[in-house]
Enzyme design. Structure first.
Site, PDB file in Angstrom:
ATOM      1  N   CYS A   2       0.776  -1.306  -0.081  1.00 15.97           N
ATOM      2  CA  CYS A   2      -0.071  -0.123   0.102  1.00 15.97           C
ATOM      3  C   CYS A   2       0.934   1.234   0.109  1.00 15.97           C
ATOM      4  O   CYS A   2       1.844   1.108   0.691  1.00 15.97           O
ATOM      5  CB  CYS A   2      -0.874   0.098   1.211  1.00 15.97           C
ATOM      6  SG  CYS A   2      -2.166  -1.245   1.395  1.00 15.97           S
ATOM      7  N   ARG A  27       3.527  -0.218  -4.879  1.00 18.79           N
ATOM      8  CA  ARG A  27       3.402  -0.708  -3.762  1.00 18.79           C
ATOM      9  C   ARG A  27       2.034  -1.477  -3.477  1.00 18.79           C
ATOM     10  O   ARG A  27       1.670  -2.192  -2.695  1.00 18.79           O
ATOM     11  CB  ARG A  27       3.251   0.168  -2.486  1.00 18.79           C
ATOM     12  CG  ARG A  27       4.674   0.917  -2.678  1.00 18.79           C
ATOM     13  CD  ARG A  27       4.690   1.946  -1.663  1.00 18.79           C
ATOM     14  NE  ARG A  27       4.566   1.749  -0.273  1.00 18.79           N
ATOM     15  CZ  ARG A  27       5.416   1.082   0.709  1.00 18.79           C
ATOM     16  NH1 ARG A  27       6.683   1.225   0.135  1.00 18.79           N
ATOM     17  NH2 ARG A  27       5.558   0.736   1.753  1.00 18.79           N
ATOM     18  N   TRP A  73      -2.869  -2.589  -1.596  1.00 20.52           N
ATOM     19  CA  TRP A  73      -2.579  -4.072  -1.900  1.00 20.52           C
ATOM     20  C   TRP A  73      -3.408  -4.481  -0.814  1.00 20.52           C
ATOM     21  O   TRP A  73      -3.256  -4.565   0.368  1.00 20.52           O
ATOM     22  CB  TRP A  73      -0.967  -4.163  -1.706  1.00 20.52           C
ATOM     23  CG  TRP A  73      -0.902  -5.629  -2.130  1.00 20.52           C
ATOM     24  CD1 TRP A  73      -0.661  -6.124  -3.389  1.00 20.52           C
ATOM     25  CD2 TRP A  73      -0.867  -6.802  -1.057  1.00 20.52           C
ATOM     26  NE1 TRP A  73      -0.289  -7.505  -3.483  1.00 20.52           N
ATOM     27  CE2 TRP A  73      -0.271  -7.802  -2.197  1.00 20.52           C
ATOM     28  CE3 TRP A  73      -1.011  -6.881   0.306  1.00 20.52           C
ATOM     29  CZ2 TRP A  73      -0.141  -9.065  -1.446  1.00 20.52           C
ATOM     30  CZ3 TRP A  73      -0.747  -8.148   0.594  1.00 20.52           C
ATOM     31  CH2 TRP A  73      -0.264  -9.235  -0.126  1.00 20.52           C
ATOM     32  N   ASN A  99      -1.493   1.742   5.996  1.00 21.85           N
ATOM     33  CA  ASN A  99      -0.484   0.717   5.316  1.00 21.85           C
ATOM     34  C   ASN A  99      -0.048  -0.309   6.257  1.00 21.85           C
ATOM     35  O   ASN A  99       0.425   0.332   7.153  1.00 21.85           O
ATOM     36  CB  ASN A  99       0.505   1.619   4.543  1.00 21.85           C
ATOM     37  CG  ASN A  99       1.582   0.621   4.344  1.00 21.85           C
ATOM     38  OD1 ASN A  99       2.980   0.859   4.163  1.00 21.85           O
ATOM     39  ND2 ASN A  99       1.514  -0.573   3.948  1.00 21.85           N
ATOM     40  N   GLY A 100      -0.534  -1.275   6.281  1.00 23.47           N
ATOM     41  CA  GLY A 100      -0.102  -2.209   7.204  1.00 23.47           C
ATOM     42  C   GLY A 100      -1.424  -3.341   7.764  1.00 23.47           C
ATOM     43  O   GLY A 100      -1.995  -3.530   6.912  1.00 23.47           O
ATOM     44  N   GLU A 484      15.755 -17.837  -9.663  1.00 23.77           N
ATOM     45  CA  GLU A 484      15.491 -16.559 -10.005  1.00 23.77           C
ATOM     46  C   GLU A 484      14.915 -16.305 -11.263  1.00 23.77           C
ATOM     47  O   GLU A 484      13.748 -15.665 -11.341  1.00 23.77           O
ATOM     48  CB  GLU A 484      16.638 -15.516  -9.778  1.00 23.77           C
ATOM     49  CG  GLU A 484      16.484 -14.309 -10.154  1.00 23.77           C
ATOM     50  CD  GLU A 484      15.518 -13.550  -9.240  1.00 23.77           C
ATOM     51  OE1 GLU A 484      14.830 -14.119  -8.243  1.00 23.77           O
ATOM     52  OE2 GLU A 484      15.118 -12.170  -9.789  1.00 23.77           O
ATOM     53  N   LYS A 488      11.131 -14.831 -11.910  1.00 22.83           N
ATOM     54  CA  LYS A 488      10.932 -13.923 -12.792  1.00 22.83           C
ATOM     55  C   LYS A 488       9.567 -14.215 -13.785  1.00 22.83           C
ATOM     56  O   LYS A 488       8.953 -13.537 -14.186  1.00 22.83           O
ATOM     57  CB  LYS A 488      11.965 -13.416 -13.771  1.00 22.83           C
ATOM     58  CG  LYS A 488      12.998 -12.786 -12.961  1.00 22.83           C
ATOM     59  CD  LYS A 488      12.712 -11.187 -12.498  1.00 22.83           C
ATOM     60  CE  LYS A 488      12.166 -11.227 -11.247  1.00 22.83           C
ATOM     61  NZ  LYS A 488      13.024 -11.096  -9.887  1.00 22.83           N
ATOM     62  N   GLU A 491       6.197 -14.343 -12.085  1.00 18.40           N
ATOM     63  CA  GLU A 491       5.507 -12.866 -11.840  1.00 18.40           C
ATOM     64  C   GLU A 491       5.189 -12.174 -13.003  1.00 18.40           C
ATOM     65  O   GLU A 491       4.055 -11.603 -12.834  1.00 18.40           O
ATOM     66  CB  GLU A 491       6.922 -12.315 -11.205  1.00 18.40           C
ATOM     67  CG  GLU A 491       7.225 -12.484  -9.752  1.00 18.40           C
ATOM     68  CD  GLU A 491       8.452 -11.562  -9.427  1.00 18.40           C
ATOM     69  OE1 GLU A 491       8.364 -10.823  -8.634  1.00 18.40           O
ATOM     70  OE2 GLU A 491       9.664 -11.721  -9.976  1.00 18.40           O
ATOM     71  N   HIS A 507      14.738 -36.550  -9.706  1.00 18.47           N
ATOM     72  CA  HIS A 507      14.001 -37.236  -8.406  1.00 18.47           C
ATOM     73  C   HIS A 507      12.564 -36.755  -8.419  1.00 18.47           C
ATOM     74  O   HIS A 507      11.909 -36.794  -7.323  1.00 18.47           O
ATOM     75  CB  HIS A 507      14.829 -36.866  -7.024  1.00 18.47           C
ATOM     76  CG  HIS A 507      16.124 -37.186  -6.983  1.00 18.47           C
ATOM     77  ND1 HIS A 507      16.320 -38.589  -6.538  1.00 18.47           N
ATOM     78  CD2 HIS A 507      17.461 -36.614  -7.328  1.00 18.47           C
ATOM     79  CE1 HIS A 507      17.651 -38.672  -6.620  1.00 18.47           C
ATOM     80  NE2 HIS A 507      18.378 -37.495  -7.034  1.00 18.47           N
ATOM     81  N   LYS A 606       5.378  -4.055  -4.496  1.00 15.61           N
ATOM     82  CA  LYS A 606       6.861  -3.951  -4.518  1.00 15.61           C
ATOM     83  C   LYS A 606       7.375  -4.310  -3.225  1.00 15.61           C
ATOM     84  O   LYS A 606       8.387  -4.785  -2.917  1.00 15.61           O
ATOM     85  CB  LYS A 606       7.364  -2.556  -5.361  1.00 15.61           C
ATOM     86  CG  LYS A 606       8.857  -2.425  -5.131  1.00 15.61           C
ATOM     87  CD  LYS A 606       9.553  -2.958  -6.314  1.00 15.61           C
ATOM     88  CE  LYS A 606      10.943  -3.004  -6.476  1.00 15.61           C
ATOM     89  NZ  LYS A 606      11.337  -4.140  -7.397  1.00 15.61           N
TER      90      LYS A 606
HETATM   91  C1  F6R Z   1      10.818 -10.412  -7.123  1.00 20.22           C
HETATM   92  C2  F6R Z   1      10.666  -9.714  -5.867  1.00 20.22           C
HETATM   93  C3  F6R Z   1      10.264 -10.220  -4.679  1.00 20.22           C
HETATM   94  C4  F6R Z   1      11.139  -9.245  -3.491  1.00 20.22           C
HETATM   95  C5  F6R Z   1      10.788  -9.756  -2.098  1.00 20.22           C
HETATM   96  C6  F6R Z   1      11.712  -9.172  -1.156  1.00 20.22           C
HETATM   97  O1  F6R Z   1      11.004  -9.969  -8.270  1.00 20.22           O
HETATM   98  O2  F6R Z   1      10.662  -8.651  -6.076  1.00 20.22           O
HETATM   99  O3  F6R Z   1      10.421 -11.442  -4.391  1.00 20.22           O
HETATM  100  O4  F6R Z   1      12.713  -9.980  -3.988  1.00 20.22           O
HETATM  101  O5  F6R Z   1       9.647  -9.324  -1.672  1.00 20.22           O
HETATM  102  O6  F6R Z   1      11.833  -7.733  -1.254  1.00 20.22           O
HETATM  103  P1  F6R Z   1      13.090  -6.825  -0.730  1.00 20.22           P
HETATM  104  O7  F6R Z   1      14.396  -7.224  -1.420  1.00 20.22           O
HETATM  105  O8  F6R Z   1      12.536  -5.339  -0.843  1.00 20.22           O
HETATM  106  O9  F6R Z   1      13.110  -7.320   0.958  1.00 20.22           O
END
Ligand code: F6R
Length: 611
Positions: A2, A27, A73, A99-100, A484, A488, A491, A507, A606
């Site tokens: 948020c 956010r 969010w 926010n929270g 990773e 990606k 997402e 396995h 984010k």
């Molecule tokens: C994936 C992504 C998330 C963040 C995770 C941790 O693309 O962005 O998996 O890596 O939410 O966020 P931070 O690094 O801000 O603690």
């Protein structure tokens, strides 16, 4: 998650708030809303992105020099108009953004319902707002006093901002666990979840601390703790330019951020790595080098992409420094009564520096006496401030929800930390040390070479855009790169993808392989190259489609794979920073080809400021 924005001053609040909300959409973007005070209290809210709110308010009265805005969010209650913030209290006098998460909202709600309160949303926010109003009514107290009493009973995390029809010259805000920055202008104040909505107006900011309440007028900022004692605001200067948070001609922030990587990796090395003199200088590490080098064990705590960076760091630190390393999901670590011994060191990795699970995990570890080293991107963020020492990653603002440049900057910084410790412990030969310094120095150039092949990667992406599943495989340092890559793809393109150690495939996951399944191998030349070639053969024998990230000139894998994504040769320990780039581009181009909003993938945000 948020995003919150608020304004009080001589300008019209609406344009400031809406522009700010757009900057904070990363956010959360389930709904947006705004409340403006101009004699009357006007409230507009709409499900969807901020643009939907803007359309919705066309022709409506938007006057007012004081206002609050929110981009959501969803946590409590589905994304909808009615659950959008701001919320209005039962009397219609107060409006609030939040926010929270208020964890004990259900019991508070029951109390309020018994007293006759009605709720028009499913949110915890509306409960807290009416709880504050109820205290104010019963005790005849000021809003500030009522807020203080309410917050002592609240369990959870919050940043809240309130406006009060009866006090049209004051905003009241409070923080615990979620971020709040206040920008100080001339006769005006700006409040936001991060500095991006503020920088074009002022560079002077105050980061509000946990358990502080801010009472803000146009020309006055008072900070108090929950015990009603005045706190001195610590004014800091922002080191952030507006251009850094704009798209700069790219179609998406994600693409811009992928292409920025030669520069961002260079920035993370700059002033620290000196190949000529054979040194790595990072003040946060230097000042604590004795504690760090003598650590009995290193615990790395992070979430998501940052956790993947931690896995690579585990391999690198154990190899170079010979210190045992464990990598923990912050969300698991914080709840499982972990054993922390004297001499343990924690490395917390976070782009945003606000991830709730990581924050609480390191608070717990700190209480138990661990030394916390933060590897954080956002300067002044909560994790950075909570750490005893640390190193910023200097990747600049990352706006695209999927992390790209922050990841490679984390790897660059973590590798430097490992090399610095290894040198101090005499665990590395001078030749290997100097070789790795040079290899690290060469990374930005090699990343540029990969980016020059973006068109080729796009062509490969288009071939596989209709896949429904994908498997990502790697070994050794490239195993976390595979994880990773899979994250990606999930997402950005909503294609189900899994990352696995290549040898583990036998396995179980190999059962998935058929002629439709793309299997993406991270198969750059390293100590396990022959082994991964065998794994590729095993997939081909079962008619799987193989896409391989390879070291340029690798004829063996080229002859086996359906498609190859070549990257320049690099030491295996440094290679992940480079081999991750084609996987970022692959996901990006597939997501775009499928018509998705790659900067704001569904259901994500984010900055995950709720647990
Ligand atoms: C994936 C992504 C998330 C963040 C995770 C941790 O693309 O962005 O998996 O890596 O939410 O966020 P931070 O690094 O801000 O603690």
């Amino acid at each position: 998650m948020c995003g919150i924005v608020a304004y009080i001053g001589h300008r019209q609040a609406y344009p400031v708030i809406v522009k700010g909300l757009k900057r904070l959409e990363y956010r959360g973007y389930d709904s947006a809303g705004i409340a403006l005070l101009d004699g009357s209290l006007k409230l507009y809210k709409k499900m969807g992105k901020v643009a939907a709110l803007e359309e919705n308010v066309i022709g409506k009265s938007l006057d007012g020099n004081i206002g609050i805005g929110h981009t959501r969010w969803a946590t409590h209650g589905e994304p909808s108009d009615r659950n959008a913030h701001p919320h209005m209290s039962n009397s219609g006098k107060l409006a609030m953004i939040h926010n929270g998460i208020i964890e004990n909202y259900a019991s508070l709600k029951q109390e309020l319902i018994k007293k006759g309160y009605r709720f028009s949303s499913d949110t915890d926010t509306e409960v807290l707002l009416n709880f504050i109003e109820d205290i104010q009514k019963n005790n005849g107290s000021t809003l500030e006093e009522a807020l203080r009493i309410a917050l002592k009973r609240v369990v959870g995390a919050y940043v809240i901002v309130l406006i009060d029809k009866d006090n049209p010259d004051t905003l009241i805000a409070a923080r615990k666990g979620s971020p709040l920055v206040i920008g100080i202008g001339k006769g005006e104040h700006f409040l936001a979840s991060d500095a991006s909505p503020i920088i074009e107006y002022t560079k002077e900011v105050v980061y509000v601390n946990d358990y502080e309440i801010a009472i803000i007028k146009s020309d006055e900022l008072i900070l108090k703790n929950l015990g009603n004692e005045r706190q001195t605001p610590f004014i800091q200067k922002l080191d952030l330019e507006l251009a850094a948070i704009e798209k700069g001609g790219y179609d998406h922030f994600m693409l811009k951020e992928i292409f920025e990587q030669p520069g961002t990796i260079y920035d993370s090395l700059r002033g620290r790595l000196d190949v000529q003199h054979g040194t790595i200088t990072m003040s946060g590490i230097e000042n604590n080098i004795d504690k760090i080098k003598d650590a009995n064990r290193i615990l790395i705590i992070a979430c998501g992409t940052s956790w993947h960076a931690g896995l690579i760091a585990e391999y690198i630190i154990e190899e170079l420094c010979r210190i045992p390393v464990e990598v923990e999901y912050a969300s698991e670590f914080r709840y499982r009564n972990p054993i922390i011994n004297r001499g343990d060191m924690i490395i917390a990795i976070s782009q945003s520096g606000e991830t709730a699970d990581t924050l609480v995990a390191i608070e717990t570890a700190k209480e138990q006496g661990a030394v916390i080293l933060g590897v954080v991107n956002v300067v002044g963020s909560s994790i950075a401030r909570l750490s005893h020492a640390g190193a910023y990653t200097h990747a600049g603002p990352e706006i695209g929800v999927a992390s790209t440049k922050a990841f490679t900057a984390q790897l660059a910084v973590l590798t430097m930390i490992a090399l610095r410790i290894a040198k101090e412990r005499n665990a590395i030969t001078p030749e290997r040390y100097l070789h790795l310094l040079q290899e690290l120095h060469d990374v930005p150039e090699k990343v540029s070479e990969v980016l020059e092949k973006a068109d080729l990667i796009r062509e490969v992406a288009l071939k596989y855009q209709d896949a429904t599943d994908a498997l990502y495989l790697g070994r050794g340092y490239n195993f976390p790169v595979a994880l990773e890559g899979a994250l990606k793809l999930k997402e950005i393109s909503y294609i189900h993808a899994e990352g696995y150690p290549a040898a583990e495939m036998k396995h179980g996951p190999i059962a998935l392989v058929d002629e439709k399944l793309p299997v993406i191998f991270v198969a750059t030349r390293d100590a396990y190259h022959e082994k991964i070639v065998s794994n590729i053969q095993e997939i081909k024998a079962r008619k799987g489609k193989v896409i391989a990230v390879i070291t340029e000139g690798d004829e063996t894998v080229t002859s086996l794979a359906d498609d190859v994504l070549p990257v320049p040769a690099a030491d295996e320990l440094i290679a992940p920073i480079i081999s991750t780039i084609p996987l970022q581009l692959l996901s990006y181009y597939i997501g775009v080809a499928k018509g998705y909003d790659v900067d704001k993938p569904r259901n994500l945000a984010k900055s995950v400021t709720v647990e």
